[in-house]
Write an enzyme that holds these catalytic residues in place. Sequence first.
Site, PDB file in Angstrom:
ATOM      1  N   LYS A   8       0.834  -1.221   0.000  1.00  0.00           N
ATOM      2  CA  LYS A   8       0.000   0.000   0.000  1.00  0.00           C
ATOM      3  C   LYS A   8       0.861   1.261   0.000  1.00  0.00           C
ATOM      4  CE  LYS A   8      -2.027  -1.003   3.895  1.00  0.00           C
ATOM      5  NZ  LYS A   8      -1.429  -2.305   4.250  1.00  0.00           N
ATOM      6  N   ARG A  83      -9.765   1.578   7.943  1.00  0.00           N
ATOM      7  CA  ARG A  83      -9.420   0.191   8.280  1.00  0.00           C
ATOM      8  C   ARG A  83     -10.473  -0.452   9.170  1.00  0.00           C
ATOM      9  NH1 ARG A  83      -3.239   1.132   7.897  1.00  0.00           N
ATOM     10  NH2 ARG A  83      -2.405  -0.934   8.086  1.00  0.00           N
ATOM     11  N   ARG A 128      11.826  -1.763  11.708  1.00  0.00           N
ATOM     12  CA  ARG A 128      10.567  -1.213  12.230  1.00  0.00           C
ATOM     13  C   ARG A 128      10.083  -2.071  13.385  1.00  0.00           C
ATOM     14  NH1 ARG A 128       5.814   0.542   8.036  1.00  0.00           N
ATOM     15  NH2 ARG A 128       4.454  -0.640   9.405  1.00  0.00           N
ATOM     16  N   ARG A 139      -0.876  -8.422  13.370  1.00  0.00           N
ATOM     17  CA  ARG A 139      -1.364  -7.430  12.392  1.00  0.00           C
ATOM     18  C   ARG A 139      -2.201  -8.110  11.307  1.00  0.00           C
ATOM     19  NH1 ARG A 139       4.117  -5.065  10.731  1.00  0.00           N
ATOM     20  NH2 ARG A 139       2.988  -3.880   9.165  1.00  0.00           N
TER      21      ARG A 139
HETATM   22  P1  B4P Z   1       3.731  -1.937   2.352  1.00  0.00           P
HETATM   23  O1  B4P Z   1       2.599  -2.881   2.265  1.00  0.00           O
HETATM   24  O2  B4P Z   1       3.793  -0.842   1.354  1.00  0.00           O
HETATM   25  O3  B4P Z   1       3.725  -1.516   3.847  1.00  0.00           O
HETATM   26  P2  B4P Z   1       2.833  -0.479   4.570  1.00  0.00           P
HETATM   27  O4  B4P Z   1       2.086   0.420   3.681  1.00  0.00           O
HETATM   28  O5  B4P Z   1       3.790   0.143   5.470  1.00  0.00           O
HETATM   29  O6  B4P Z   1       1.695  -1.331   5.265  1.00  0.00           O
HETATM   30  P3  B4P Z   1       1.421  -1.616   6.742  1.00  0.00           P
HETATM   31  O7  B4P Z   1       0.007  -2.068   6.768  1.00  0.00           O
HETATM   32  O8  B4P Z   1       2.442  -2.561   7.230  1.00  0.00           O
HETATM   33  O9  B4P Z   1       1.691  -0.272   7.568  1.00  0.00           O
HETATM   34  P4  B4P Z   1       0.880   1.042   7.915  1.00  0.00           P
HETATM   35  O10 B4P Z   1       1.887   2.109   7.999  1.00  0.00           O
HETATM   36  O11 B4P Z   1      -0.262   1.277   7.001  1.00  0.00           O
HETATM   37  O12 B4P Z   1       5.176  -2.617   2.194  1.00  0.00           O
HETATM   38  C1  B4P Z   1       5.699  -3.577   3.059  1.00  0.00           C
HETATM   39  C2  B4P Z   1       7.094  -4.010   2.609  1.00  0.00           C
HETATM   40  O13 B4P Z   1       7.010  -4.733   1.398  1.00  0.00           O
HETATM   41  C3  B4P Z   1       8.070  -2.852   2.345  1.00  0.00           C
HETATM   42  O14 B4P Z   1       9.321  -3.194   2.880  1.00  0.00           O
HETATM   43  C4  B4P Z   1       8.150  -2.783   0.824  1.00  0.00           C
HETATM   44  O15 B4P Z   1       9.408  -2.328   0.376  1.00  0.00           O
HETATM   45  C5  B4P Z   1       7.896  -4.223   0.419  1.00  0.00           C
HETATM   46  N1  B4P Z   1       7.236  -4.325  -0.866  1.00  0.00           N
HETATM   47  C6  B4P Z   1       6.171  -3.586  -1.278  1.00  0.00           C
HETATM   48  N2  B4P Z   1       5.801  -3.979  -2.514  1.00  0.00           N
HETATM   49  C7  B4P Z   1       6.645  -5.018  -2.867  1.00  0.00           C
HETATM   50  C8  B4P Z   1       6.768  -5.858  -4.032  1.00  0.00           C
HETATM   51  N3  B4P Z   1       5.930  -5.735  -5.086  1.00  0.00           N
HETATM   52  N4  B4P Z   1       7.715  -6.814  -4.030  1.00  0.00           N
HETATM   53  C9  B4P Z   1       8.548  -6.958  -2.969  1.00  0.00           C
HETATM   54  N5  B4P Z   1       8.504  -6.179  -1.853  1.00  0.00           N
HETATM   55  C10 B4P Z   1       7.554  -5.227  -1.808  1.00  0.00           C
HETATM   56  O16 B4P Z   1       0.290   0.728   9.365  1.00  0.00           O
HETATM   57  C11 B4P Z   1       1.145   0.489  10.471  1.00  0.00           C
HETATM   58  C12 B4P Z   1       0.336   0.508  11.764  1.00  0.00           C
HETATM   59  O17 B4P Z   1      -0.208   1.849  11.986  1.00  0.00           O
HETATM   60  C13 B4P Z   1      -0.895  -0.393  11.843  1.00  0.00           C
HETATM   61  O18 B4P Z   1      -0.546  -1.733  12.200  1.00  0.00           O
HETATM   62  C14 B4P Z   1      -1.731   0.343  12.931  1.00  0.00           C
HETATM   63  O19 B4P Z   1      -1.258   0.070  14.230  1.00  0.00           O
HETATM   64  C15 B4P Z   1      -1.474   1.802  12.634  1.00  0.00           C
HETATM   65  N6  B4P Z   1      -2.498   2.370  11.729  1.00  0.00           N
HETATM   66  C16 B4P Z   1      -2.277   2.830  10.456  1.00  0.00           C
HETATM   67  N7  B4P Z   1      -3.422   3.247   9.913  1.00  0.00           N
HETATM   68  C17 B4P Z   1      -4.402   3.024  10.819  1.00  0.00           C
HETATM   69  C18 B4P Z   1      -5.800   3.218  10.826  1.00  0.00           C
HETATM   70  N8  B4P Z   1      -6.462   3.705   9.755  1.00  0.00           N
HETATM   71  N9  B4P Z   1      -6.498   2.875  11.937  1.00  0.00           N
HETATM   72  C19 B4P Z   1      -5.873   2.392  13.015  1.00  0.00           C
HETATM   73  N10 B4P Z   1      -4.558   2.172  13.088  1.00  0.00           N
HETATM   74  C20 B4P Z   1      -3.817   2.471  11.992  1.00  0.00           C
END
Ligand code: B4P
Length: 182
Positions: A8, A83, A128, A139
């Site tokens: 994402k 979410r 992280r 998660r």
């Molecule tokens: P991503 O999937 O891009 O990770 P993310 O956006 O950070 O998602 P995530 O759900 O983990 O975190 P968020 O900050 O939203 O990528 C993951 C990894 O994969 C990266 O290292 C990337 O380089 C790699 N990658 C991506 N695409 C790839 C590909 N095609 N091939 C290989 N590798 C690839 O949320 C974090 C926390 O914040 C949540 O757990 C929650 O506690 C809180 N939070 C955020 N939003 C919230 C909400 N709306 N409500 C409540 N809590 C919330």
Amino acid sequence: MGPPGAGKGTQAVVVASALGIPHISTGDIFRANVSAGTPLGEEAQRYMDAGEYVPDSITNAMVRDRISHDDCNPGFLLDGYPRTLEQVNELDMMLESDGRRLDRVVELTVDTDEVVGRLLKRAQDQGRTDDTADVIRRRLEVYFDQTAPLVAVYRERGILLEVDGMGDVAEVTERVLSTLRD
Ligand code: B4P
């Protein structure tokens, strides 16, 4: 939308830039507050480090404030929000009161084994605190329990675009952009 590790954040940066609109990641805003040691950051960190969602009241107020900024007038891309069902309902109200609406919702679909592998790799690269094996498991549970069912809400509204998130980053970007253009 999509499970943790679906790509994402990775895709949202590129797509928002291609569309010329702000990228609003609730996770990034929480992490910036954690780094800056703000009260919001201290509160959010407890939940994030446990793999739980930050309470809706905090998250909704933060998004409401962010989308009221002038740079959001031409539109914006929400990453990782909504979410929960309460966030879906609250977002509807925020947009409606401004005479705005969601144009599209993109769901990135990725195998569970693949997302776990990506997050464990990020743990090695970036350290992280929520990318440990136990927290990743939690998660994913929270995602499948609270967020995955919401995809149906947007499918019923006819605004859901499902995109295969497997493959390399550039390939997925091309798929997202071409699906949005169709
Ligand atoms: P991503 O999937 O891009 O990770 P993310 O956006 O950070 O998602 P995530 O759900 O983990 O975190 P968020 O900050 O939203 O990528 C993951 C990894 O994969 C990266 O290292 C990337 O380089 C790699 N990658 C991506 N695409 C790839 C590909 N095609 N091939 C290989 N590798 C690839 O949320 C974090 C926390 O914040 C949540 O757990 C929650 O506690 C809180 N939070 C955020 N939003 C919230 C909400 N709306 N409500 C409540 N809590 C919330």
